[in-house]
Scaffold this motif. Structure first.
Motif, PDB file in Angstrom:
ATOM      1  N   UNK A 111       0.796  -1.413   0.231  1.00 34.05           N
ATOM      2  CA  UNK A 111       0.185   0.035  -0.111  1.00 34.05           C
ATOM      3  C   UNK A 111       0.843   1.213  -0.180  1.00 34.05           C
TER       4      UNK A 111
ATOM      5  N   UNK B 209      -0.833  10.830  -4.818  1.00 35.20           N
ATOM      6  CA  UNK B 209      -1.959  11.257  -4.979  1.00 35.20           C
ATOM      7  C   UNK B 209      -3.045   9.981  -4.112  1.00 35.20           C
ATOM      8  N   UNK B 210      -2.894   9.525  -2.904  1.00 34.15           N
ATOM      9  CA  UNK B 210      -4.495   8.884  -2.262  1.00 34.15           C
ATOM     10  C   UNK B 210      -4.476   7.483  -3.717  1.00 34.15           C
ATOM     11  N   UNK B 211      -3.718   7.330  -4.121  1.00 28.53           N
ATOM     12  CA  UNK B 211      -3.265   5.882  -5.066  1.00 28.53           C
ATOM     13  C   UNK B 211      -2.546   5.005  -3.813  1.00 28.53           C
ATOM     14  N   UNK B 212      -2.512   4.033  -3.510  1.00 32.74           N
ATOM     15  CA  UNK B 212      -1.902   3.013  -3.070  1.00 32.74           C
ATOM     16  C   UNK B 212      -0.973   2.539  -3.474  1.00 32.74           C
TER      17      UNK B 212
ATOM     18  N   UNK C  96       0.476  -0.496  -5.178  1.00 37.24           N
ATOM     19  CA  UNK C  96      -0.008  -1.643  -6.005  1.00 37.24           C
ATOM     20  C   UNK C  96      -0.345  -0.341  -7.763  1.00 37.24           C
ATOM     21  N   UNK C  97      -0.838   0.380  -6.969  1.00 39.72           N
ATOM     22  CA  UNK C  97      -1.675   1.144  -7.972  1.00 39.72           C
ATOM     23  C   UNK C  97      -0.877   1.527  -9.069  1.00 39.72           C
TER      24      UNK C  97
ATOM     25  N   UNK D  85      -6.300  -6.098 -11.619  1.00 37.09           N
ATOM     26  CA  UNK D  85      -5.523  -5.182 -12.024  1.00 37.09           C
ATOM     27  C   UNK D  85      -4.359  -5.779 -12.959  1.00 37.09           C
TER      28      UNK D  85
ATOM     29  N   UNK E   2      -9.652   9.660  -4.442  1.00 39.17           N
ATOM     30  CA  UNK E   2      -8.831   8.758  -4.597  1.00 39.17           C
ATOM     31  C   UNK E   2      -8.049   8.079  -3.139  1.00 39.17           C
ATOM     32  N   UNK E   3      -7.840   8.887  -2.555  1.00 36.38           N
ATOM     33  CA  UNK E   3      -7.813   8.378  -0.968  1.00 36.38           C
ATOM     34  C   UNK E   3      -9.040   7.956  -0.720  1.00 36.38           C
TER      35      UNK E   3
ATOM     36  N   UNK F 163      -9.983   4.739  -2.582  1.00 32.07           N
ATOM     37  CA  UNK F 163      -9.318   3.161  -2.478  1.00 32.07           C
ATOM     38  C   UNK F 163      -9.705   3.725  -0.091  1.00 32.07           C
TER      39      UNK F 163
ATOM     40  N   UNK G 103      -8.151  -4.514  -1.938  1.00 34.05           N
ATOM     41  CA  UNK G 103      -6.887  -3.315  -1.916  1.00 34.05           C
ATOM     42  C   UNK G 103      -6.104  -4.146  -2.490  1.00 34.05           C
ATOM     43  N   UNK G 104      -4.854  -5.390  -1.860  1.00 35.68           N
ATOM     44  CA  UNK G 104      -3.695  -5.649  -3.134  1.00 35.68           C
ATOM     45  C   UNK G 104      -4.151  -7.261  -2.849  1.00 35.68           C
TER      46      UNK G 104
END
Lengths: 75, 508
Positions: A38, A43-46, A48-49, B81, B212-213, B216, B224-225
């Motif tokens: 994570x 910008x709030x993206x974990x 992984x992404x 993904x 986005x925070x 997620x 999420x993972x």
């Protein structure tokens, strides 16, 4: 004439050593244990992404570098 | 008839009507003799960098992808993904392998992948097997494009199967008249609409949901993972990586993607596009996240969407999100983009299958067709493919189409040794490759039946370790290894090297 594509002496397209960059692309995008996390977030993206999305333009640039090194303006 | 979304429906229908007109007029673009199959089925091999970019992009990133990948993220989380690394690693493969296909194909007038293999090994049965594999893998793929279209038509509240049937009959008609020029021209409109939709969605929806925070944060940690592998297992790590790499190996072996490549004006256009096409992957990655936005927005519990989710399952998550987030006219644009995104690949798939039927089956096994009758046969077969897919989707439950497409991917990858390796070496033997194609297809199908057609991963147990792998990836390795063992034996008994109609110079 029947010949093998691997026949010695047949002219080959010069492969640039920069093709090693393709290996970089494979390793970077398929190293799942490395990016399956994570943090750090962006910008709030974990991680992984954003990491995998960030790989895309990088791959594009690396492929372009190989293209430029090998391109002879013809074809 | 009561339409719940009149403005969206009007915009949607206007866009569809526009591309249909475009499809019919496309035949006159860069006009040439459409009675030649090279013109009808390959656009005359003259599309430059930009048209090829739109065409191959429209070809590889289909409406089904736009619905299915976010739906997978919505339902299963992070594993969905894999589409991003998949559509990154496919481009070095495109760069290294497929310019060679273009060269040898142009030199010998091949219009399909199987034709190249037939010429290389002088073995029409191997060409037939690869061609039939391609057609069988493509049929459910066309059907899935219909599902993408069906979902958005259903989401607009237009009842019944008639609209879908009309859309595909029109598709069959403009494919028949204009050939590959139709999807090439429409793909430009399609992609502009898709990019517009994704850019707007990625700005507007997160703003509505608090960034986005916040999106997620609403995703359960388990989704999420990827799960951390248990002891003595490579777990989801190898599952994810093999899914991405195996899918990438298979991507450009499909008849429709091969057609996209061969329709370009040369190897340089293909190499350049290997660097330019990743732009679509960024778009796909952002689009995939719409699945999480659908979770965060809570559309699944809203009463107005209950019926849609009941009918279309997780495939309805993106349409529901769009209906919930946007004004009517923009819903029309977004849904139009998805529906047109179905027409483009469906047309190319039908044309590609028709090229294979004509060159690898009819001309080889029925009668050697003349240049004019060749195009006629291809045109009729393209209609057969589209109507076949339509019947398929109306008669057979959608879940079967999804499962068959899953299996189709595992079949098409089995042509990798015969097609991709053959650009670099003539080490292999045609009959050995044919046997190994069968071995790969049989093993992959067997393993997927053990999963009851539900999962594409198989858990291999090797030396006390559990190693999950995408079935297609594991079986194509088996296929290649067996081919490497059998080929020298076969060539020692009866070599087919002398039957190669290509020469070393065709590849450089």
């Amino acid at each position: 004439m029947k010949t093998d594509a691997s026949t010695p002496g047949a002219p080959r397209r010069r492969a640039s050593p920069l093709r090693i960059l393709f290996l970089v692309i494979f390793v970077a995008t398929l190293a799942v244990p490395f990016f399956n996390r994570v943090t750090p977030t962006l910008f709030g993206f974990p991680f992984f992404y954003w990491y995998q999305i960030a790989c895309v333009p990088v791959a594009s640039i690396l492929i372009f570098l190989v293209f430029r090194a090998e391109d002879n303006g013809a074809e | 008839m009561h339409l719940p979304y009149p403005i969206a429906t009007a915009v949607f229908l206007a866009l569809i009507a526009f591309v249909i007109i475009l499809g019919f007029t496309a035949g006159r673009w860069k006009s040439a003799d459409l009675h030649s199959i090279e013109e009808w089925g390959l656009g005359g091999r003259r599309f430059g960098t930009w048209i090829s970019w739109f065409l191959i992009g429209g070809d590889a990133y289909t409406a089904y992808t736009f619905i299915a990948i976010p739906a997978l993220i919505y339902g299963a989380g992070a594993v969905g993904f894999f589409a991003v690394p998949y559509t990154v690693v496919c481009y070095p493969i495109l760069y290294l392998v497929f310019p060679k296909l273009w060269k040898v194909a142009q030199k010998h007038g091949y219009i399909t992948g199987p034709e190249f293999v037939r010429g290389r090994y002088g073995n029409r049965w191997l060409g037939l097997a690869i061609g039939v594999t391609g057609i069988f893998a493509t049929m459910p793929y066309i059907a899935l494009q219909l599902i993408g279209m069906h979902t958005v038509i259903g989401a607009l509240g237009i009842p019944g199967h008639i609209p879908l049937a009309i859309a595909f009959l029109v598709l069959a008609a403009f494919t028949y008249t204009s050939g590959l020029r139709a999807p090439a021209m429409i793909s430009v409109v399609k992609d502009l609409l898709i990019y517009l939709t994704v850019i707007v969605a990625i700005i507007v929806i997160p703003a509505e949901l608090g960034g986005f925070g916040a999106i997620f944060a609403k995703i359960p940690p388990a989704k999420l993972l990827l799960p951390t592998p248990p002891a003595h297992s490579t777990g989801a790590y190898t599952g994810y990586a093999t899914l991405a790499f195996g899918s990438a190996m298979a991507l450009f072996l499909y008849p429709h993607t091969t057609t996209g490549i061969l329709s370009s004006s040369g190897p340089r256009v293909i190499r350049r596009n290997a660097a330019l096409l990743p732009a679509y992957t960024i778009m796909l990655g952002l689009l995939a996240l719409l699945g999480f936005m659908a979770v965060a927005s809570g559309v699944s519990t809203m009463p107005q969407f209950a019926d849609g989710f009941k009918r279309f399952g997780t495939s309805f998550s993106v349409p529901a999100l769009i209906l919930n987030a946007f004004p009517g006219w923009f819903v029309g644009v977004a849904f139009g983009a998805i529906a047109i995104g179905a027409l483009v690949p469906a047309a190319i798939m039908a044309i590609a299958s028709a090229n294979i039927f004509t060159r690898d089956i009819y001309s080889q096994f029925v009668t050697n067709a003349s240049a004019g009758s060749e195009t006629k046969i291809a045109k009729f077969f393209s209609i057969f493919m589209i109507i076949g897919a339509l019947v398929f989707i109306l008669v057979i439950p959608n879940t079967y189409a999804v499962q068959l497409q899953l299996v189709g991917g595992m079949w098409i990858i089995q042509t990798f040794p015969a097609i991709a390796f053959s650009f670099f070496t003539r080490f292999f033997n045609g009959w050995a490759l044919l046997i190994c194609l069968a071995v790969g297809i049989f093993t992959a199908t067997y393993l997927v039946t053990l999963n009851h057609f539900l999962g594409s991963l198989y858990f291999f147990h090797i030396l006390g370790w559990t190693i999950p792998s995408y079935i297609a990836f594991a079986t194509v390795i088996l296929n290649a290894v067996v081919a490497a063992i059998l080929s020298p034996i076969f060539n020692a008994i009866l070599s087919d090297r002398a039957q190669d109609e290509t020469t070393a110079l065709d590849y450089v």
